[in-house]
Design a protein around this motif. Structure first.
Motif: not given
Ligand SMILES: [Zn+2]
Length: 511
Positions: A217-225, A290-296, A301-305
């Motif tokens: 459950n929930g999303n993976a998260l990349f937290s990036v400045i 930014y908080y970028v969240r999606n499945s594992d 791929e979302m972060y690259e975009r």
């Protein structure tokens, strides 16, 4: 037989079952409770214990310390465990407020997770059912973390009492985990080897209900400045400059166009943390967090975009994109079913605390203010939750990484008001005083009872382990956190330095 006859027969059968089974069920449960479990429940039921840990939770609520600034909160909990006979190691994994408190020796090793950080901007008076800050603009405990490591500490000390009295083998560890609100500590704690010898983990979270669940459950998260470097100039002759703020704005426009083309379970949000100081000085430096969240599977791929949007901002504005700073990167939660089933039995055994009329009146007043359903505090525990049939994404926690290194599930314990909003003043108002005390006490009982099961029933522990080993064959742990990322010790420093002296005037002194 026609339909109504069936219905009557079923009703008679149900009434008979209820009349016969309730008293039998209760006495059967009483007989079934092992002496070690009875001891932890009795120990935690003492009024002075409820009060002691309730006051600790209220004190941490009043400190309202942001992630990696939780010096007083962490020390209060570490000292409480140390005074109870635990061996405490402080300042672990590169974080001054991270600690591990251990008691006992050898296998099995059962870990309890505990959080204690607050959120910015949520300051609020306790048990006041309308927005009324204690200190305007200051942090507040809008997620109930003031009660969480407190519940884990109370549970661990109760387990220690049972270990001493009955000579139980094994080790109990409390993981004082900083900065969950910025999901920043657990990947570093894992990297430092703190979970290497752990057989199972009992996580907890404050809630309005009392329950647990399993599955992904929930999303993976990349937290990036993302920070841009431009060139300053006079605002009235701006042709000589290159605005870093332009780069941030172009990036944000690009990511907002990107939304339409993302998998629907994503989440994407940001705040501009640096954008110049006066319109007549072209900002040569600007940053967006930014908080970028999606499945594992989809987050990389979302972060690259999103990163491409940042590059576009730099290109269009003639500025330079500095290397992105990873504040955190975490996996989804993969909670263990066998663990959740075990925890659920203890939650049902303990049951919902009894709420007073005054507590119900406060809950209803808060619900009225929030235009939520005015049904007060719940009287029954929740049913065991499985994963949803459709993945819709959601929040994130650094507990996600822990679920991939040891079998883990989360006990949600009561105290909050249904309808109160997470990360909002209404949760700060509700997580203080008698309901918080009783809720965390019930949570501590469920944690302690589950730890006793895992320490004394090797077959139960084996079920968790077998499921876990099988699961990680297909989902092996590979941290998302870049190898060179360091704990962001500075991230909340300026905010906390601003508000700490103002909050100190309202702090609860335990002496
Ligand atoms: Zn939380």
């Amino acid at each position: 037989m026609n339909r109504s006859s069936w219905a009557k027969l079923c009703l008679v059968a149900f009434v008979l079952f209820a009349v016969v089974s309730v008293p039998l069920g209760r006495s059967a449960d009483k007989i079934k409770i092992a002496k070690e479990k009875q001891l932890v429940l009795d120990w935690l039921s003492q009024p002075q214990i409820l009060e002691k840990f309730g006051k600790i939770a209220d004190a941490i609520w009043s400190y309202a310390e942001l992630g990696l600034q939780e010096f007083k909160s962490s020390e209060l909990l570490a000292a409480t465990l140390e005074q109870a006979g635990f061996k405490v190691e402080r300042g672990l994994a590169g974080m001054p407020t991270c600690f591990v408190a251990s008691y006992g020796s050898g296998k099995p090793v059962i870990g309890l997770l505990g959080e204690f950080d607050a959120l910015p901007m949520l300051s609020q008076k306790g048990r006041v059912p309308k927005q009324d800050p204690l200190v305007e603009g200051a942090p507040g405990h809008g997620c109930g973390h003031n009660t969480m490591c407190t519940a884990a500490a109370a549970a661990a000390i109760a387990v220690k009492e049972a270990m001493d009295k009955y000579g139980l083998k094994g080790t109990i560890k409390v993981f004082g985990s900083p900065a969950e609100e910025i999901v920043a500590s657990r990947p570093h704690m894992i990297r430092a080897g703190l979970f290497n010898d752990i057989d199972a983990v009992i996580d907890n979270h404050s809630a309005s209900g009392f329950g647990t669940g399993y599955g992904r459950n929930g999303n993976a998260l990349f937290s990036v400045i993302f920070t841009f470097k431009g060139k300053t100039a006079h605002g009235a002759s701006a042709w000589a400059g290159r605005s870093a703020l332009d780069a941030v704005e172009i990036m944000d426009v690009a990511t907002n166009f990107l939304r339409e083309h993302l998998d629907p379970a994503y989440r994407l949000h940001y705040v501009v943390i640096e954008g110049g100081e006066a319109p007549n000085v072209v900002p040569d430096r600007a940053s967006v967090w930014y908080y970028v969240r999606n499945s594992d599977e989809k987050i990389e791929e979302m972060y690259e975009r999103v990163l491409n949007c940042a590059k576009a901002g730099a290109l269009a504005s003639g500025t330079e994109l500095l290397p992105p700073r990873f504040i955190a990167a975490v996996h989804q939660q993969h909670s263990n079913k066998a663990a959740a089933e075990l925890f659920q039995k203890n939650i049902e055994l303990i049951g919902m605390p009894h709420w007073t009329e005054e507590e119900q009146a406060f809950a209803k007043a808060l619900q009225k203010e929030l235009k939520a359903k005015e049904d007060g505090l719940p009287s029954k525990v929740d049913q065991l939750r499985g994963p949803g049939s459709v993945f819709v994404g959601g929040g994130s926690s650094d507990v996600g990484d822990v679920t991939l290194v040891a079998p883990t599930a989360t006990i949600r314990f009561p105290g909050q008001v249904p309808g109160a909003i997470g990360h909002h003043w209404s949760t700060v108002a509700a997580n203080y005083g008698s309901t918080a005390w009783k809720g965390l006490n019930a949570g501590a009982k469920a944690i302690a009872a589950s730890a006793i099961d895992l320490l004394t029933k090797p077959d139960e522990l084996k079920k968790l382990r077998t499921e876990f080993e099988e699961y990680i064959k297909n989902n092996p742990y590979k941290p998302f956190l870049p190898a060179d990322a360091k704990p962001p010790l500075d991230i909340n420093e300026a905010l906390m330095n601003k508000y700490r002296p103002l909050l100190e005037k309202h702090q609860i002194d335990l002496k």
